[in-house]
Every structure is written in structure tokens, then in C-alpha cells.
Design an enzyme around this catalytic site. Structure first.
Site, PDB file in Angstrom:
ATOM      1  N   CYS A 184      95.317 -13.283  -1.719  1.00 48.50           N
ATOM      2  CA  CYS A 184      94.084 -12.657  -2.190  1.00 48.50           C
ATOM      3  C   CYS A 184      94.404 -11.338  -2.903  1.00 48.50           C
ATOM      4  O   CYS A 184      95.046 -10.460  -2.315  1.00 48.50           O
ATOM      5  CB  CYS A 184      93.141 -12.403  -1.019  1.00 48.50           C
ATOM      6  N   HIS A 241      97.404 -18.790   5.639  1.00 47.33           N
ATOM      7  CA  HIS A 241      98.450 -18.121   4.865  1.00 47.33           C
ATOM      8  C   HIS A 241      99.659 -17.905   5.768  1.00 47.33           C
ATOM      9  O   HIS A 241      99.521 -17.693   6.981  1.00 47.33           O
ATOM     10  CB  HIS A 241      97.944 -16.788   4.313  1.00 47.33           C
ATOM     11  N   ARG A 286      93.960 -22.756  -7.741  1.00 44.62           N
ATOM     12  CA  ARG A 286      92.967 -21.674  -7.606  1.00 44.62           C
ATOM     13  C   ARG A 286      93.573 -20.514  -6.835  1.00 44.62           C
ATOM     14  O   ARG A 286      93.863 -19.456  -7.394  1.00 44.62           O
ATOM     15  CB  ARG A 286      91.693 -22.194  -6.914  1.00 44.62           C
ATOM     16  N   ASP A 287      93.823 -20.709  -5.568  1.00 46.22           N
ATOM     17  CA  ASP A 287      94.340 -19.624  -4.739  1.00 46.22           C
ATOM     18  C   ASP A 287      95.747 -19.230  -5.169  1.00 46.22           C
ATOM     19  O   ASP A 287      96.123 -18.053  -5.126  1.00 46.22           O
ATOM     20  CB  ASP A 287      94.344 -20.048  -3.270  1.00 46.22           C
ATOM     21  N   HIS A 330      92.184 -22.654   6.509  1.00 49.74           N
ATOM     22  CA  HIS A 330      92.829 -22.195   5.269  1.00 49.74           C
ATOM     23  C   HIS A 330      93.821 -21.126   5.704  1.00 49.74           C
ATOM     24  O   HIS A 330      93.444 -19.988   5.985  1.00 49.74           O
ATOM     25  CB  HIS A 330      91.758 -21.631   4.331  1.00 49.74           C
ATOM     26  N   ASN A 341      99.787 -19.055   0.580  1.00 48.42           N
ATOM     27  CA  ASN A 341      99.252 -20.052   1.504  1.00 48.42           C
ATOM     28  C   ASN A 341     100.396 -20.852   2.111  1.00 48.42           C
ATOM     29  O   ASN A 341     101.515 -20.845   1.613  1.00 48.42           O
ATOM     30  CB  ASN A 341      98.339 -21.030   0.759  1.00 48.42           C
TER      31      ASN A 341
END
Length: 311
Positions: free
Chosen positions: A238, A207, A13-14, A205, A247
Site C-alpha cells: 500500500c 502481506h 492491481r495491488d 488478503h 503480498n
């Protein structure tokens, strides 16, 4: 420190959402299946945002229809609104994560509304979720710093957590979306939130934009955090946050925690195999220390004899 951590894999996803070139659906399915085989108990498979916003994830329904299902593995997806939630329910998603920014500037850029407006729009989504079996988790993007506004006051995070708690949400992800956090800040913020909201389970979460992610993970662990998101190969970022690089790589996080005696219950060797698979398909996007250097336990062969240097 020996308490195990619970890792959620977010590469599909990310990680995928940050890549411009189209990744074929069958490649996404292959990678997700490989990630499931690593031993993760939760995988954030995709996002049900509008295809115009994130074209890379327009095949979310097809991906979820084709990936293998395994008992004990939770499939999570990001949902921005009721329509996205309906798609997630129909696709068999177990948990939906809400999309929310701590700052108005990032929220307007990411969701075209202020933080307060986004919270208000969650109310019908929450009501719809109660009619189904899907779980709802909250998230707070740019929780440790906004690329447009700078520092985010902890009072802002407290307000959002209060609203989440009023919705009946029990899990909240704190995202360092552009890698602006430092360990001291992580400690202060996590301590404040966990003391005020002992009923909430907080996830970090992180990065690795400025190389601080693992130090921040350890700082969070020391303050009681046991849930972390990570992305195999270090993919991520993002699209609506300048400078939001990948990430923390799952293999780096697992290697670091396991070296410290902290169990992750995820196979590092299988994660590295999956990172190499991703590298085959997306060679220019991999960013992982352990993939490059190998595990610290991978020793080199000793020299056959001492090399003498003439003075």
C-alpha cells in the site's frame, strides 16, 4: 484438510500500484492475459482511483479494453467512490471492491476521510450499483494492525461488518496491509467474525512483510476461510502504509496449499511461468520463495559416487 480454496490474483492491481516506474499498458495487458491462463476464476485487474493518487493505474480503462475475456473468469477492480464505480461499469468490470480502512489514521492517509465518513459515502455508490449488473464486495484494510495506531479492536471490525451487511454486501476482504498479523490473532479474529456474521463470505488478503503470511493463511484455513488473495511474484504494498511490502506470492501460497493436499485449481507451473515473465519486466520487485528455490518436488540429480572426506 482437503476442501479446495478459491484464489483471487491481485498482482495487476495491488502489485502494480506499488511500483513507481511506469509499466507500459501493453505490458500490463500481457501480464493480465498470462494470469488468466493460469486458471484463476477471479482476477483483480486494476483500480479506478484518481490518477493523482495512483499514477500507475491511470490506464485502467485501456487495460480492461484490451485484456482477453474468458467465460467463468470474474474481473474485479477497486473503486473508491461513485465516479470510480461508473468507470468500472463502463469498462465491463464484474465486481467492484470498496476501499475502506479499519483505523481513522490509515483512512485519512489513504482516502482523506475517517472510516465513518467513508462508510457514509458508500451509500450512493451502493444505490448506483443496484441499478447495474455489477457486484459489490467490501474490504477492510489494516484489519489486523495499523502502522499508525497499532492493534485494531475486533469491535471496530464488527462495526464495519455490520454496516457492510446493512448495505446488502455478502463478501468482505480482511487485509493484513502491513503484515502485522500472527496466526493466533488470525484465528481469534476470524472465529469471532464468522460466528457473528455467518451470512458473510470472508477473504484473507495477506502481506508477507514479516514472513508470516503463509502461516496466517493456514490459520485462516483452519478457521474456515476458503477465499484468499495473492499476487504472482509477491508484488504489492500500500503506498499509504509505511512498511507495507508485498503480498503473499501466489506461487508460494499455491505450492504450500497443494503440498498439504488442499486443491487450488490453479496451475502452479503456469503461475511460475508468469512470475518469470514479470521478473523480465520488473526484475527488482520479485519476492517469491518458490520462484527462487523451485517446487519441493523438483529433485536434484544424485551424486555419481559418495564423496569421501579424509579425517
Amino acid at each position: 484438510m482437503s476442501d479446495a480454496v478459491f484464489l483471487t490474483e491481485v498482482c495487476s492491481r495491488d502489485g502494480f500500484q506499488s511500483i513507481r516506474e511506469w509499466i507500459p499498458t501493453e505490458v500490463k495487458v500481457e501480464i493480465v492475459n498470462a494470469l488468466i491462463d493460469c486458471g484463476y476464476k477471479q482476477v483483480e485487474v486494476t483500480s479506478f482511483v484518481h490518477p493523482r493518487a495512483i499514477p500507475q493505474l491511470k490506464d485502467a480503462d485501456d487495460v480492461l479494453a484490451q485484456v482477453k475475456r474468458r467465460d467463468g473468469v470474474t474481473f474485479r477492480a477497486l473503486v473508491p467512490n461513485v465516479r470510480g464505480l461508473e468507470r468500472a461499469i463502463n469498462a465491463g468490470v464484474h465486481k467492484a471492491k470498496l476501499m475502506l480502512s479499519a483505523s481513522d489514521s490509515h483512512s485519512i492517509s489513504n482516502a482523506n476521510c475517517t472510516t465513518e465518513e467513508a462508510l457514509t459515502q458508500f451509500e450512493p455508490l451502493i444505490e448506483r450499483a443496484k441499478e447495474s449488473d455489477i457486484e459489490i464486495a467490501g474490504s477492510i484494510s489494516v484489519a489486523f494492525g495499523c502502522p499508525y495506531e497499532g492493534d485494531v479492536p475486533v469491535e471496530r471490525l464488527i462495526m464495519i461488518c455490520e454496516r457492510y451487511a446493512s448495505f446488502g454486501i455478502e463478501e468482505v476482504s480482511l487485509a493484513d496491509t502491513t503484515g502485522m498479523a500472527n496466526p493466533a490473532q488470525i484465528k481469534r479474529t476470524v472465529r469471532e467474525l464468522t460466528q457473528r456474521f455467518p451470512q458473510l463470505v470472508f477473504t484473507l488478503h495477506l502481506h508477507n512483510t514479516r514472513g508470516m503470511a503463509f502461516a496466517n493463511a493456514v490459520a485462516g484455513y483452519e478457521e474456515g476461510i476458503r477465499h484468499f488473495d495473492s499476487s504472482t511474484g509477491g508484488l504489492g504494498g500500500c503506498p499509504y502504509a509505511p512498511g507495507a511490502s508485498g503480498n503473499i506470492a501466489s506461487e508460494d501460497l499455491i505450492h504450500g496449499f497443494e503440498a498439504m493436499g488442499i486443491p487450488t485449481n490453479v496451475s502452479l507451473d503456469r503461475v511460475l511461468e508468469t512470475a518469470r515473465l514479470i521478473q523480465q519486466h520488473l526484475p527488482s520487485h520479485i519476492d517469491s520463495f518458490v520462484l527462487k528455490a523451485g517446487k519441493s518436488s523438483d529433485l536434484s540429480e544424485r551424486p555419481a559416487e559418495q564423496v569421501k572426506v579424509e579425517s
